[in-house]
Design a protein around this motif. Structure first.
Motif, PDB file in Angstrom:
ATOM      1  N   GLU A 196      44.117 -42.520 -38.099  1.00  0.00           N
ATOM      2  CA  GLU A 196      44.006 -41.146 -37.977  1.00  0.00           C
ATOM      3  C   GLU A 196      43.878 -40.915 -36.496  1.00  0.00           C
ATOM      4  O   GLU A 196      44.325 -39.721 -36.107  1.00  0.00           O
ATOM      5  CB  GLU A 196      42.827 -40.814 -38.837  1.00  0.00           C
ATOM      6  CG  GLU A 196      42.871 -39.297 -38.946  1.00  0.00           C
ATOM      7  CD  GLU A 196      43.711 -38.579 -39.822  1.00  0.00           C
ATOM      8  OE1 GLU A 196      44.061 -37.250 -39.871  1.00  0.00           O
ATOM      9  OE2 GLU A 196      44.594 -39.301 -40.543  1.00  0.00           O
ATOM     10  N   ALA A 197      42.971 -41.783 -35.947  1.00  0.00           N
ATOM     11  CA  ALA A 197      42.831 -41.275 -34.444  1.00  0.00           C
ATOM     12  C   ALA A 197      44.382 -41.416 -33.794  1.00  0.00           C
ATOM     13  O   ALA A 197      44.645 -40.655 -32.730  1.00  0.00           O
ATOM     14  CB  ALA A 197      41.938 -42.493 -33.712  1.00  0.00           C
ATOM     15  N   PHE A 198      44.902 -42.452 -33.791  1.00  0.00           N
ATOM     16  CA  PHE A 198      46.405 -42.708 -33.280  1.00  0.00           C
ATOM     17  C   PHE A 198      47.369 -41.269 -33.694  1.00  0.00           C
ATOM     18  O   PHE A 198      47.769 -40.719 -32.632  1.00  0.00           O
ATOM     19  CB  PHE A 198      47.057 -43.946 -34.049  1.00  0.00           C
ATOM     20  CG  PHE A 198      48.299 -44.300 -33.206  1.00  0.00           C
ATOM     21  CD1 PHE A 198      48.399 -44.536 -32.000  1.00  0.00           C
ATOM     22  CD2 PHE A 198      49.667 -44.060 -34.011  1.00  0.00           C
ATOM     23  CE1 PHE A 198      49.757 -44.573 -31.513  1.00  0.00           C
ATOM     24  CE2 PHE A 198      50.585 -44.338 -33.355  1.00  0.00           C
ATOM     25  CZ  PHE A 198      50.689 -44.661 -32.004  1.00  0.00           C
ATOM     26  N   LYS A 199      47.158 -40.763 -34.850  1.00  0.00           N
ATOM     27  CA  LYS A 199      47.877 -39.500 -35.338  1.00  0.00           C
ATOM     28  C   LYS A 199      47.379 -38.413 -34.260  1.00  0.00           C
ATOM     29  O   LYS A 199      48.171 -37.682 -34.198  1.00  0.00           O
ATOM     30  CB  LYS A 199      47.689 -39.483 -36.572  1.00  0.00           C
ATOM     31  CG  LYS A 199      48.523 -40.283 -37.658  1.00  0.00           C
ATOM     32  CD  LYS A 199      48.304 -40.289 -38.914  1.00  0.00           C
ATOM     33  CE  LYS A 199      49.040 -41.092 -39.938  1.00  0.00           C
ATOM     34  NZ  LYS A 199      48.911 -40.653 -41.254  1.00  0.00           N
ATOM     35  N   SER A 200      46.091 -38.468 -34.066  1.00  0.00           N
ATOM     36  CA  SER A 200      45.530 -37.331 -33.422  1.00  0.00           C
ATOM     37  C   SER A 200      46.058 -37.218 -31.972  1.00  0.00           C
ATOM     38  O   SER A 200      45.531 -36.145 -31.307  1.00  0.00           O
ATOM     39  CB  SER A 200      43.907 -37.182 -33.553  1.00  0.00           C
ATOM     40  OG  SER A 200      43.715 -37.391 -34.914  1.00  0.00           O
ATOM     41  N   SER A 201      46.498 -38.201 -31.406  1.00  0.00           N
ATOM     42  CA  SER A 201      46.914 -38.265 -29.966  1.00  0.00           C
ATOM     43  C   SER A 201      48.184 -37.451 -29.699  1.00  0.00           C
ATOM     44  O   SER A 201      48.822 -37.462 -30.322  1.00  0.00           O
ATOM     45  CB  SER A 201      46.762 -39.726 -29.452  1.00  0.00           C
ATOM     46  OG  SER A 201      47.751 -40.414 -30.174  1.00  0.00           O
ATOM     47  N   ARG A 202      48.252 -37.190 -28.484  1.00  0.00           N
ATOM     48  CA  ARG A 202      49.049 -36.451 -27.940  1.00  0.00           C
ATOM     49  C   ARG A 202      50.436 -37.160 -27.544  1.00  0.00           C
ATOM     50  O   ARG A 202      50.466 -38.313 -27.178  1.00  0.00           O
ATOM     51  CB  ARG A 202      48.805 -35.544 -26.462  1.00  0.00           C
ATOM     52  CG  ARG A 202      49.920 -34.756 -25.788  1.00  0.00           C
ATOM     53  CD  ARG A 202      49.277 -34.108 -24.680  1.00  0.00           C
ATOM     54  NE  ARG A 202      48.297 -33.350 -25.039  1.00  0.00           N
ATOM     55  CZ  ARG A 202      48.244 -31.921 -25.578  1.00  0.00           C
ATOM     56  NH1 ARG A 202      49.464 -31.488 -25.748  1.00  0.00           N
ATOM     57  NH2 ARG A 202      47.211 -31.269 -25.829  1.00  0.00           N
ATOM     58  N   GLN A 203      51.581 -36.447 -28.420  1.00  0.00           N
ATOM     59  CA  GLN A 203      53.107 -37.255 -27.777  1.00  0.00           C
ATOM     60  C   GLN A 203      53.219 -37.219 -26.496  1.00  0.00           C
ATOM     61  O   GLN A 203      52.720 -36.408 -25.709  1.00  0.00           O
ATOM     62  CB  GLN A 203      53.999 -36.264 -28.590  1.00  0.00           C
ATOM     63  CG  GLN A 203      53.874 -36.326 -30.203  1.00  0.00           C
ATOM     64  CD  GLN A 203      55.356 -35.575 -30.663  1.00  0.00           C
ATOM     65  OE1 GLN A 203      56.270 -35.557 -29.903  1.00  0.00           O
ATOM     66  NE2 GLN A 203      55.218 -34.984 -31.977  1.00  0.00           N
ATOM     67  N   GLY A 204      53.761 -38.212 -25.886  1.00  0.00           N
ATOM     68  CA  GLY A 204      54.399 -38.573 -24.649  1.00  0.00           C
ATOM     69  C   GLY A 204      53.211 -39.242 -23.752  1.00  0.00           C
ATOM     70  O   GLY A 204      53.758 -40.082 -22.774  1.00  0.00           O
ATOM     71  N   CYS A 205      51.949 -39.127 -24.145  1.00  0.00           N
ATOM     72  CA  CYS A 205      50.901 -39.838 -23.125  1.00  0.00           C
ATOM     73  C   CYS A 205      49.505 -40.068 -23.731  1.00  0.00           C
ATOM     74  O   CYS A 205      48.822 -40.652 -23.266  1.00  0.00           O
ATOM     75  CB  CYS A 205      50.683 -38.931 -22.032  1.00  0.00           C
ATOM     76  SG  CYS A 205      49.837 -37.274 -22.179  1.00  0.00           S
TER      77      CYS A 205
END
Length: 383
Positions: free
Chosen positions: A284-293
């Motif tokens: 869930e933390a990974f899914k919450s991170s911004r695309q690209g960076c």
């Protein structure tokens, strides 16, 4: 602060009190033990104050080698040193730490790693150089050590790769926190993630380590720091340490936490931290991170041994994920920097100490942490 005893005990065994664990999950028992003098490259330390970490609790519940002396967050004064020890001397104030920093191997000399390859971390007991113990009961029974520190004793012996001299100006109880939990969280934001000024941050789990991540993000200049926890009281504590927003997963109105975080951050957090130890939360933390960076940092040890499964489609969109022990902290160089930042009134430590007990009441510290009532409970061995 009190100094070590004036009478010379160098080269001799010392009798002192220790809190022994004789069976997994059972209350500790205060007993008189014998602590051998330090061998070459070792330091014997009079422990002034120690604190209880979740790692102590986790390993206390596990079957293993007993009797054992737990504890790995501490502050003390050098009583004596073994041969070939030059960087500390009798009377120096020191912080022991669980992750070796030998300053000799390729990893300790690398700016990219804090994982010593000469003395790698090992849950098995024994001193790093010869695998033996410096503790005995008065009838000669071997007492096993823990994480190279064993601070639930009035005296302990630590390898020089696990100890650093610090300023005597720091308060005894605050210094303990830099042995593990608080240093790990602050380091994760500062050294592992490299949180940039104006960044958005999401933290899953607001125990001591998670709140320390918030403090590290605050020091790095993050503009938005979101805490995720089931206990709303953590937000009140966290506000003092940099939290700007709070999410209770039970109050998301049917939406996932990642959806809420993306809404709060206009697409995803720049940095996400998992501080609980659940594979589902790591995802869930990974899914919450911004695309690209977006960068996700894992600090929690998966408590059920479950593997982590993440979407390769998400990974290919420029996200990254990394794990860390001790928040990338190198004990010899980084702990003194954190001490200085505290003394300069930049780093907050006082807020993490919610309770304190005397050594004979050490089991109360276990009860408080097991009941979720404390962040850090300091345990005084010498006031």
């Amino acid at each position: 602060m009190k100094k070590a005893p004036s009478e010379s005990t160098s080269g001799k065994a010392i009798r002192c009190k220790a809190a022994l664990c004789r069976k997994a999950g059972e209350a500790l028992v205060i007993e008189e033990i014998e602590v051998a003098p330090p061998k070459a490259c070792e330091v014997r330390i009079k422990i002034l104050c120690t604190s209880l970490c979740h790692s102590d609790i986790t390993c206390w519940k596990m079957n293993g080698s007993f009797p054992r002396i737990f504890g790995h967050e501490a502050f003390g004064v050098v009583e004596s040193v073994g041969e070939n020890v030059e960087e500390v001397k009798e009377g120096d104030y020191v912080i022991p730490f669980f992750l070796a920093d030998c300053q000799e191997c390729v990893d300790c000399n690398s700016e990219k790693s804090n994982m010593c390859s000469q003395f790698p971390i090992d849950l098995k007991p024994g001193m790093p150089r010869d695998g033996t113990s410096r503790f005995r009961t008065l009838n000669g029974e071997v007492i096993y050590d823990f994480l190279a520190v064993s601070s639930f004793a009035e005296y302990t012996v630590v390898d020089i790769s696990h100890v650093v001299k610090v300023s005597s100006e720091i308060a005894v109880d605050k210094a303990c926190l830099l042995s593990c939990g608080v240093a790990s969280g602050v380091g994760a934001a500062w050294k592992v993630a490299g949180v940039h000024k104006g960044a958005t941050v999401a933290i899953f789990g607001l125990g001591t380590v998670g709140l320390a991540v918030a403090e590290g993000a605050r020091l790095c200049g993050a503009s938005k720091v979101i805490g995720v926890d089931l206990n709303p009281n953590k937000f009140e504590i966290g506000k003092k340490l940099g939290l700007t927003d709070f999410i209770n997963p039970k109050e998301c109105g049917g939406r996932s936490v990642s959806e809420v975080i993306k809404e709060l951050t206009n697409g995803g957090a720049d940095y996400c931290f998992e501080c609980i130890g659940l594979a589902s939360l790591m995802d869930e933390a990974f899914k919450s991170s911004r695309q690209g960076c977006g960068k996700t940092v894992i600090l929690g040890v998966e408590m059920h041994g479950a593997p982590l499964s993440i979407s390769t489609a998400e990974l290919l969109r420029g996200k990254s994920i990394i794990g860390t022990l001790f928040g990338g902290i190198k004990g010899k160089s980084d702990i003194p920097l954190l001490v200085k930042r505290y003394l300069d009134k930049e780093l907050h430590l006082d807020e993490f100490i919610t309770h304190e007990v005397d050594f004979q009441d050490i089991n109360k510290a276990f009860d408080l942490l097991l009941q979720g009532k404390s962040l850090r409970c300091t345990i005084w061995l010498d006031k």
